[in-house]
Scaffold this motif. Structure first.
Motif: not given
Length: 484
Positions: A94-105
């Motif tokens: 649902y969120v593509e990259t690890v960076t974006d996932c970490f940011f969102e969380t």
């Protein structure tokens, strides 16, 4: 040095708690008949295994915890909760990259509200629920939540509470920290349920009402709609959320004493609350006047839009009922100032907080008076009590360090090609856990256009701001790692 085994044992317990939390959205999945169960179950299993490994390593640990252990555990718990909390986003794609996932969380757990997602309506209900749910859990703090539901830390809970609930006031309503945590969480849950009811009566669906109540009570800002609160274009919803954002910016200990003990007089005698109400009313009236005279809005609309946006900025909630970046420039300056001031200590809001502003203002006033009356004894008082000089110094130092970090953040954003005004707003908003900026990072946009470097800077600022700076910065001091 820290007690490694004790640290591992407690972090392991916290991971077990997060594993249980990861199973909660499965109920939402089953209700809506979606296909996210694998994402949450696999995330829970991975988190569970990590917790078991940590607890196994920490078996037989000495249960004596010092403040150093507390600071380390709290900081690491927020990082680990983010690392494992991002798994549903990443595993499900649902969120593509690890960076974006970490940011969102990280944005969720720290109740900041920035997002890198540009298509919220396309996400499954369970994922949207998880986004709001992690804000709700992060509102009062993961360690605080665990202390409330699991009396496993014993006397060490006091050290953890002190590390997570930093600031001038970390009031307790009971001698036992676990009882304090449960009572405050009962207030938190009650406010959430009450807002859900009112939002439903105002025309918002039950699912959206629950998610927005989670985010409002946590002063988080995550919405289920890309257009945020602007999606409903409802005066009733805006007024309801404004009221609950304001209430969530009040010290929860004061709310408890008023609601359960009937000590309403303490509300009106509290110095910080008076500062909060005064600054809040000033910003609302000033911006409403500008919108009415220069913004082309009617009297009621000017007041409503101003009330909502001041509530969302000063309580660091991050919602938006209008694109305020299109308002007269003077309103943006006022909103940025309200972001810096923040609401009350002991609430779910971020930023400097009114208690420190009050102490700094009183200290400055005394400094000027001492120049005129050099022999006068001029103590700083809060709630009728004289504050120790150490407390006054702490508030002043915090404010100075806060501004310095905000400036460093501004510089780092600026080096990535972001304009100066946008860089400043992003830095202030990230550090204050506000979740709305100016320009291309205002309420009409997401943070998906940020570079990876800028996203990691934002994540770091969100964490530092949520733990009120020193809890995190202490870990980088060489003396922290030396034997006492």
């Amino acid at each position: 040095m820290t007690n490694a085994k004790l640290v591992a044992k407690i972090l392991g317990v916290l991971m077990l708690v997060e594993a249980a939390l990861l199973l909660v959205p499965i109920g939402v999945d089953l209700y809506y008949g979606e296909d996210t169960i694998f994402s949450f179950v696999s995330s829970a299993v991975i988190t569970l295994l990590a917790g078991v490994v940590m607890m196994t390593y920490g078996r037989g640990a000495d249960n004596i915890m010092n403040r150093r252990d507390g600071f380390f555990i709290v900081t690491m718990s927020w990082v680990l909760f983010t690392v494992f909390g991002l798994l549903p986003f990443y595993i499900g794609g649902y969120v593509e990259t690890v960076t974006d996932c970490f940011f969102e969380t990280m944005s969720g757990f720290t109740t900041t509200g920035f997002t890198v997602i540009d298509n919220l309506e396309s996400l499954p209900h369970s994922i949207l629920f998880w986004r709001s749910f992690i804000q709700w859990v992060g509102g009062l703090g993961m360690v605080f939540f665990t202390i409330a539901v699991l009396p496993v830390f014993g006397t060490g809970g006091v050290q953890l509470f002190a590390a997570e609930a930093t600031g001038i006031t970390s009031d307790r309503v009971h001698s036992r920290i676990g009882v304090t945590a449960r009572w405050i969480w009962s207030i938190y849950l009650g406010i959430t349920a009450l807002e859900t009811f009112f939002l439903c009566t105002a025309g918002m669906g039950l699912f959206d009402s629950i998610c927005h109540s989670f985010s409002t009570t946590a002063t988080g800002g995550f919405s289920t709609k890309q257009a945020n609160v602007m999606y409903w274009d409802s005066p009733a919803i805006e007024y309801i959320m404004s009221i609950f954002m304001f209430v969530s910016g009040v010290n929860f200990t004061l709310l408890y004493l008023a609601a359960f003990k009937g000590r309403f007089s303490q509300l009106f005698r509290n110095t910080e609350l008076r500062y909060y109400i005064a600054t809040f009313c000033y910003f609302v009236l000033a911006i409403a006047g500008i919108l009415y005279l220069q913004g082309g809005m009617g009297l009621e609309e000017s007041f409503r839009k101003s009330l909502f946006q001041v509530a969302t900025c000063q309580t660091t909630s991050g919602f938006a009922s209008d694109d305020f970046t299109l308002w007269p420039a003077s309103t943006n300056i006022l909103l940025l100032t309200s972001m810096l001031i923040g609401a009350c200590a002991g609430s779910t809001s971020g930023s400097i907080k009114c208690v420190r502003i009050a102490v700094v203002v009183k200290a400055l006033k005394n400094e000027f008076n001492s120049m005129i009356h050099p022999n006068a004894v001029l103590p700083v008082k809060m709630n009728g009590k004289v504050l120790p000089q150490k407390t006054v110094l702490s508030a002043v130092v915090f404010a100075i360090v806060y501004i310095i970090i905000a400036m460093v953040g501004t510089f780092l954003y600026y080096t990535t090609g972001i304009g100066l005004t946008e860089s400043l707003s992003m830095s202030v908003s990230s550090l204050g856990n506000v979740g709305v900026g100016l320009g291309n990072y205002g309420p009409a946009y997401s943070c998906s256009s940020l570079t990876d470097f800028a996203k990691w800077v934002t994540s770091a600022l969100m964490l530092v701001g949520r733990l009120e700076i020193f809890t995190v910065l202490l870990l980088f001091a060489p003396s922290f790692w030396k034997n006492a």
